[in-house]
Design a protein around this motif. Structure first.
Motif, PDB file in Angstrom:
ATOM      1  N   THR A 112       0.826  -1.204   0.000  1.00  0.00           N
ATOM      2  CA  THR A 112       0.000   0.000   0.000  1.00  0.00           C
ATOM      3  C   THR A 112       0.865   1.261   0.000  1.00  0.00           C
ATOM      4  OG1 THR A 112      -0.209  -0.150   2.423  1.00  0.00           O
ATOM      5  CG2 THR A 112      -1.983  -1.096   1.114  1.00  0.00           C
ATOM      6  N   THR A 152       0.737   4.197  -2.962  1.00  0.00           N
ATOM      7  CA  THR A 152       0.385   5.583  -2.641  1.00  0.00           C
ATOM      8  C   THR A 152       1.575   6.528  -2.521  1.00  0.00           C
ATOM      9  OG1 THR A 152       0.388   5.061  -0.263  1.00  0.00           O
ATOM     10  CG2 THR A 152      -1.713   4.855  -1.429  1.00  0.00           C
ATOM     11  N   ASP A 166      -3.743   5.179   3.643  1.00  0.00           N
ATOM     12  CA  ASP A 166      -5.068   5.723   3.331  1.00  0.00           C
ATOM     13  C   ASP A 166      -5.107   7.241   3.455  1.00  0.00           C
ATOM     14  OD1 ASP A 166      -4.907   4.875   6.244  1.00  0.00           O
ATOM     15  OD2 ASP A 166      -6.764   6.024   6.325  1.00  0.00           O
ATOM     16  N   VAL A 199      -3.395   8.931  -0.266  1.00  0.00           N
ATOM     17  CA  VAL A 199      -3.903   8.603  -1.605  1.00  0.00           C
ATOM     18  C   VAL A 199      -4.043   9.882  -2.413  1.00  0.00           C
ATOM     19  CG1 VAL A 199      -5.803   7.628  -2.929  1.00  0.00           C
ATOM     20  CG2 VAL A 199      -5.113   6.559  -0.766  1.00  0.00           C
ATOM     21  N   ALA A 208      -2.022   7.454  -7.309  1.00  0.00           N
ATOM     22  CA  ALA A 208      -2.048   6.121  -6.708  1.00  0.00           C
ATOM     23  C   ALA A 208      -2.345   5.063  -7.766  1.00  0.00           C
ATOM     24  CB  ALA A 208      -3.091   6.056  -5.602  1.00  0.00           C
ATOM     25  N   THR A 242      -6.023  -0.576  -7.431  1.00  0.00           N
ATOM     26  CA  THR A 242      -5.815  -1.425  -6.257  1.00  0.00           C
ATOM     27  C   THR A 242      -6.895  -2.489  -6.130  1.00  0.00           C
ATOM     28  OG1 THR A 242      -4.628   0.320  -5.070  1.00  0.00           O
ATOM     29  CG2 THR A 242      -5.637  -1.397  -3.734  1.00  0.00           C
ATOM     30  N   ARG A 257      -9.939   1.545   0.799  1.00  0.00           N
ATOM     31  CA  ARG A 257     -10.922   1.529  -0.285  1.00  0.00           C
ATOM     32  C   ARG A 257     -11.653   2.853  -0.364  1.00  0.00           C
ATOM     33  NH1 ARG A 257     -16.586   2.530  -0.673  1.00  0.00           N
ATOM     34  NH2 ARG A 257     -17.272   1.571  -2.619  1.00  0.00           N
ATOM     35  N   MET A 263      -9.429   5.502  -1.827  1.00  0.00           N
ATOM     36  CA  MET A 263      -9.252   5.306  -3.264  1.00  0.00           C
ATOM     37  C   MET A 263     -10.481   5.788  -4.035  1.00  0.00           C
ATOM     38  SD  MET A 263      -6.297   3.819  -4.133  1.00  0.00           S
ATOM     39  CE  MET A 263      -4.915   2.971  -3.367  1.00  0.00           C
ATOM     40  N   ILE A 297      -9.632   6.590  -7.859  1.00  0.00           N
ATOM     41  CA  ILE A 297      -8.689   5.556  -8.264  1.00  0.00           C
ATOM     42  C   ILE A 297      -9.463   4.244  -8.420  1.00  0.00           C
ATOM     43  CG2 ILE A 297      -6.612   4.258  -7.628  1.00  0.00           C
ATOM     44  CD1 ILE A 297      -6.121   7.246  -8.200  1.00  0.00           C
ATOM     45  N   VAL A 340     -10.561   0.749  -7.857  1.00  0.00           N
ATOM     46  CA  VAL A 340     -10.361  -0.138  -6.713  1.00  0.00           C
ATOM     47  C   VAL A 340     -11.433  -1.219  -6.734  1.00  0.00           C
ATOM     48  CG1 VAL A 340     -11.710   1.356  -5.151  1.00  0.00           C
ATOM     49  CG2 VAL A 340     -10.046  -0.268  -4.196  1.00  0.00           C
TER      50      VAL A 340
END
Length: 328
Positions: A183, A187, A248, A251, A255, A258, A278, A281, A286, A288
């Motif tokens: 992660t 990011t 998190d 982000v 990013a 994912t 999540r 994102m 992004i 996800v």
């Protein structure tokens, strides 16, 4: 039992002799042959500085007590490296695989070799990362794993021709503490976790896509795995550390796409780790995809626990990877 780095990974017979619990030597030797790597790739031209215990020796342990099943782990990593596991029929894509182990171990079989074997069948060449561990004793323990992960991505791209890869199509997949590295790459791939050492560092560390599996990713004690702050910071995190080291909270539009997997009944790493990532994102627009299983606990990897979702999540990941054009 202590082994040299090269003996540990390169020699099936050395692997077979390491702290075997409840398994016949012939069984372990057969598994070691099946998992024997094609190549070992040093990450750094020289041993990284900052070890608080210079001269530590890499150690391998067998954790399984079930006949016919091997689950080995290693620590004492002073010279991190990758194990190359190329696909027999490569399609040009690659995945860096980062095992977990509570920042204390690399569980390189059920969260490494066994995953690579399945990805290889889809034509994806794999590189299992044996990275420096925060609990082994380093001056900046939070940085050593992310630095090794960044360097690994760059080294794979620098050697893409050698491995018949498209340097653009290199993703990362990591478990638990390895999910923290995953992660962080997704990011903070451009963060300066180390100073450049050679031409490989001209390459991008941004993964084509990222797959954190039951990841440690939040260091806020409200949501975090209990061992993350002691491992990375030596005690409770400061507000500044929470802000810097929680993916998190980092982000951006840069990013990587994912894919997330977690079990609701995970009693080690709260499922909120995946949910919070999540949500971040989605807010940043992004791509996800998230799969939350009712049962599975923690650490299932591939073949980790009877009744776990290990037979379900990898086909889902391959579908996601195909949709994102990691491979056709």
């Amino acid at each position: 039992m202590s082994l040299s780095r090269r003996d540990l990974v390169k020699s099936p017979f050395a692997l077979a002799g390491a702290s075997v619990i409840g398994m016949a030597a012939t069984e372990v030797r057969a598994q070691a042959r099946a998992a024997a790597p094609q190549d070992i790739i040093e990450l750094w031209p020289d041993a990284p500085e900052g070890a608080l215990h210079p001269g530590m020796t890499e150690v391998i342990e067998q954790t399984s007590t079930s006949p016919g099943y091997s689950s080995r782990r290693t620590n004492g990593i002073s010279r991190p490296y990758m194990i190359s596991l190329p696909a027999a029929q490569p399609n040009g894509s690659a995945m860096l695989i980062i095992p977990g182990g509570s920042f204390q171990w690399n569980y390189f079989e059920h969260e490494g070799y066994k995953v690579a074997d399945i990805l290889n069948r889809a034509g994806i060449s794999c590189f299992v990362l044996i990275y420096r561990l925060a609990q082994d004793g380093w001056k900046e323990p939070a940085k050593v794993g992310p630095a090794d992960a960044q360097r690994a991505m760059r080294v794979i791209r620098a050697q893409a021709t050698r491995f018949h890869l498209d340097p653009a199509r290199v993703g990362v997949l990591g478990f638990s503490a390895g999910g923290f590295l995953t992660t962080t790459l997704a990011t903070r791939h451009s963060a300066a976790f180390y100073s450049p050492v050679d031409a490989a560092d001209q390459f991008s560390a941004r993964p084509f896509l990222a797959a954190p599996i039951y990841p440690v990713q939040c260091v806020d004690p409200t949501y975090a795995y209990g061992g993350v702050a002691p491992s990375l910071f030596g005690g409770p995190p400061t507000p500044a550390q929470i802000r810097e080291w929680s993916p998190d909270l980092n982000v951006t539009s840069a990013a990587a796409p994912t894919f997330l997997v977690h079990a609701e009944d995970d009693d080690a790493v709260p499922v909120a780790n995946s949910v919070r990532l999540r949500d971040a994102m989605v807010a940043a627009k992004i791509t996800v995809e998230t799969h939350l299983f009712a049962h599975g606990g923690h650490g299932f990897g591939v073949g980790g626990q009877p009744g776990s979702p290990d037979g379900l999540w990898l086909p889902l990941f391959l579908n996601f990877a195909r949709q994102e054009k990691l491979f056709a």
